[in-house]
Design a protein around this motif. Structure first.
Motif, short mmCIF file in Angstrom:
data_model
loop_
_atom_site.label_atom_id
_atom_site.label_comp_id
_atom_site.label_asym_id
_atom_site.label_seq_id
_atom_site.Cartn_x
_atom_site.Cartn_y
_atom_site.Cartn_z
N ASP A 1 -8.81 -8.25 -0.70
CA ASP A 1 -8.44 -7.42 -1.86
C ASP A 1 -7.14 -6.68 -1.60
O ASP A 1 -6.26 -6.61 -2.46
CB ASP A 1 -9.56 -6.44 -2.21
N GLU B 1 -3.72 -7.20 -3.68
CA GLU B 1 -3.12 -6.03 -4.35
C GLU B 1 -1.69 -5.80 -3.86
O GLU B 1 -0.79 -5.54 -4.65
CB GLU B 1 -3.97 -4.79 -4.08
N SER B 2 -1.48 -5.92 -2.56
CA SER B 2 -0.16 -5.64 -2.01
C SER B 2 0.85 -6.74 -2.31
O SER B 2 2.05 -6.50 -2.26
CB SER B 2 -0.25 -5.41 -0.50
N GLY C 1 0.70 -8.37 -5.27
CA GLY C 1 0.63 -8.52 -6.72
C GLY C 1 1.98 -8.50 -7.42
O GLY C 1 2.11 -9.04 -8.51
N CYS D 1 2.44 -9.23 2.73
CA CYS D 1 1.60 -8.03 2.66
C CYS D 1 1.69 -7.17 3.91
O CYS D 1 1.44 -5.96 3.85
CB CYS D 1 0.16 -8.39 2.36
#
Length: 186
Positions: free
Chosen positions: A61, A65-66, A68, A140
């Motif tokens: 996750d 998210e990082s 995105g 990331c």
């Protein structure tokens, strides 16, 4: 097996079977890997492991998210993103290798070299035990979202994420350029 054979036969593995890596095996490998050369015995490394499903889901996750903001991820259909998350969460174990940052550029470079040696030690030791991995430097690892989510402190940086597990198939070797072709003799 000789060191030369291990070096030549080790491959980056991206497909793993479902056999888990025992935590004591991981610790044994790390305890041997930390014998990597490091200037002044600064031991500039620490480790974060994710092997339980909840930890891997959290890690994935954070990765998603990082990353995105990346165009290729933004344009990816939702089902494909879900499949990607599922595949990442099936990886048996992750080892995040973190190093202390140093304000002195020379020490920073020495420490990066030492951490890279440690990672190579770890890969070779794991290979001897039938554990494969790939050393990833996904975007990331530079993201504040990702680093903060993992507890990477100010003054530290992630050198790589090792995706690892037992494998059933070894990829074929790709040829290497002989050293003679890259050697300059003074």
């Amino acid at each position: 097996m000789s060191i030369a054979v291990t070096i030549r036969e080790r491959r980056s593995i991206r497909q793993f079977n479902e056999k888990p890596i025992a935590p004591d095996m991981l610790l044994q490998l790390l305890n041997d890997a930390v014998w990597a050369p490091n200037h002044g015995l600064r031991e500039p490394w620490r480790f974060i492991v994710a092997e339980r499903m909840e930890a891997k889901v959290r890690l994935v996750d954070l990765m998603m998210e990082s990353m995105g903001h990346l165009k290729r991820l933004k344009l990816m259909p939702g089902k494909l993103k879900q499949m990607m998350k599922l595949n990442y969460s099936k990886i048996p174990a992750y080892l995040i290798v973190v190093m202390k940052a140093d304000k002195d550029a020379h020490k920073q470079e020495e420490d990066y070299g030492a951490v890279s040696c440690l990672i190579q030690n770890f890969q070779l030791l794991a290979w001897e035990q039938g554990i494969g991995m790939v050393w990833s430097t996904l975007e990331c690892i530079h993201s504040p979202i990702f680093c903060e989510g993992l507890g990477v402190k100010s003054g530290e940086r992630i050198v790589g994420i090792l995706l690892m597990g037992y494998y059933d198939k070894i990829p074929k070797a790709k040829p290497r350029t002989p050293a003679e072709k890259k050697l300059t003799v003074l």
